[in-house]
Design an enzyme around this catalytic site. Structure first.
Site, short mmCIF file in Angstrom:
data_model
loop_
_atom_site.label_atom_id
_atom_site.label_comp_id
_atom_site.label_asym_id
_atom_site.label_seq_id
_atom_site.Cartn_x
_atom_site.Cartn_y
_atom_site.Cartn_z
N SER A 185 18.42 -40.90 24.00
CA SER A 185 17.86 -42.23 24.26
C SER A 185 16.35 -42.28 24.11
O SER A 185 15.77 -43.36 24.12
CB SER A 185 18.25 -42.71 25.65
N LYS B 291 13.37 -42.48 30.87
CA LYS B 291 13.08 -43.75 30.22
C LYS B 291 11.60 -44.11 30.39
O LYS B 291 10.88 -43.52 31.20
CB LYS B 291 13.92 -44.89 30.84
#
Length: 214
Positions: A132, A170
């Protein structure tokens, strides 16, 4: 003579003692080797708390419930890494003619642990699982160094975040008063943090370790 004075001792006074809260005090015994290791840390409470947080993180990763935000990999405290030094050549390296680097007289030793972990007591190494964050140069199998003392990352920094008991790697950003977890891969969705979510920033990535890629 009759003593009419009342003895008010022995009862519990209203408001006396420490205020009640959500924290609890725990005590445990440790063998000599473990006790010496714990005593070697200046802030023993913070060290033990960090160890417990790592255990909690591993439990959340191995839970039978499927993850909704992705998982990070194994976690290692930086204090478990033995210090080591390697030669460092303070020269300009350009993609031109070769420069000889076999002369030890122009090199100096640097401590890799101190260079990569300026706060080793609050630093952890995590092996990444997932793709990600590939557009930020973090790939599956890479090792990231996370500084847990920095829990206020800038939007361009990469953070380890805890959302409802699960951990993920993230970017964190505030938009119109709402928090968002932003991946660095268009194949993954952005995640809005709602009022009912249990959210916190666990730490901020300081370095990424990986092999050269084509």
């Amino acid at each position: 003579m009759q003593n009419n004075r009342k003895d008010n001792r022995g009862g519990t006074r209203k408001g006396a003692g420490r205020p009640k809260g959500n924290s609890r005090l725990y005590a445990f015994r440790a063998d000599r080797q473990l006790a010496d290791f714990i005593d070697s840390h200046t802030n023993k409470t913070e060290f033990i708390r960090n160890c417990i947080n790592i255990a909690r993180l591993k439990v959340s990763q191995t839970t039978s419930h499927p993850s909704t935000i992705g998982q990070i990999g194994e976690v290692y405290p930086a204090t478990r890494i033995k210090p080591f030094a390697i030669p460092f050549f303070d020269v300009k390296m350009v993609a031109g003619f070769p420069i000889p680097l076999d002369n030890d007289e122009i090199s100096q030793d640097i401590d890799m642990l101190k260079m990569l972990c300026p706060h080793p007591e609050a630093s952890y190494l995590i092996r990444v699982q997932g793709d990600s964050m590939v557009d930020s140069g973090i790939f599956n199998g890479d090792i990231v160094i996370v500084d847990k003392s920095n829990r206020s990352p800038a939007e361009q920094e990469v953070a380890v975040c805890e959302l409802n008991g699960e951990y993920t790697l993230k970017h964190f950003a505030m938009r119109n008063g709402k928090g968002w977890l932003i991946p660095a891969n268009p194949d993954f969705p952005e995640i809005e943090i709602t009022d009912g979510d249990d959210f916190s920033v666990w730490g901020t990535v300081t370095y990424v370790i990986h092999r050269p890629r084509n």
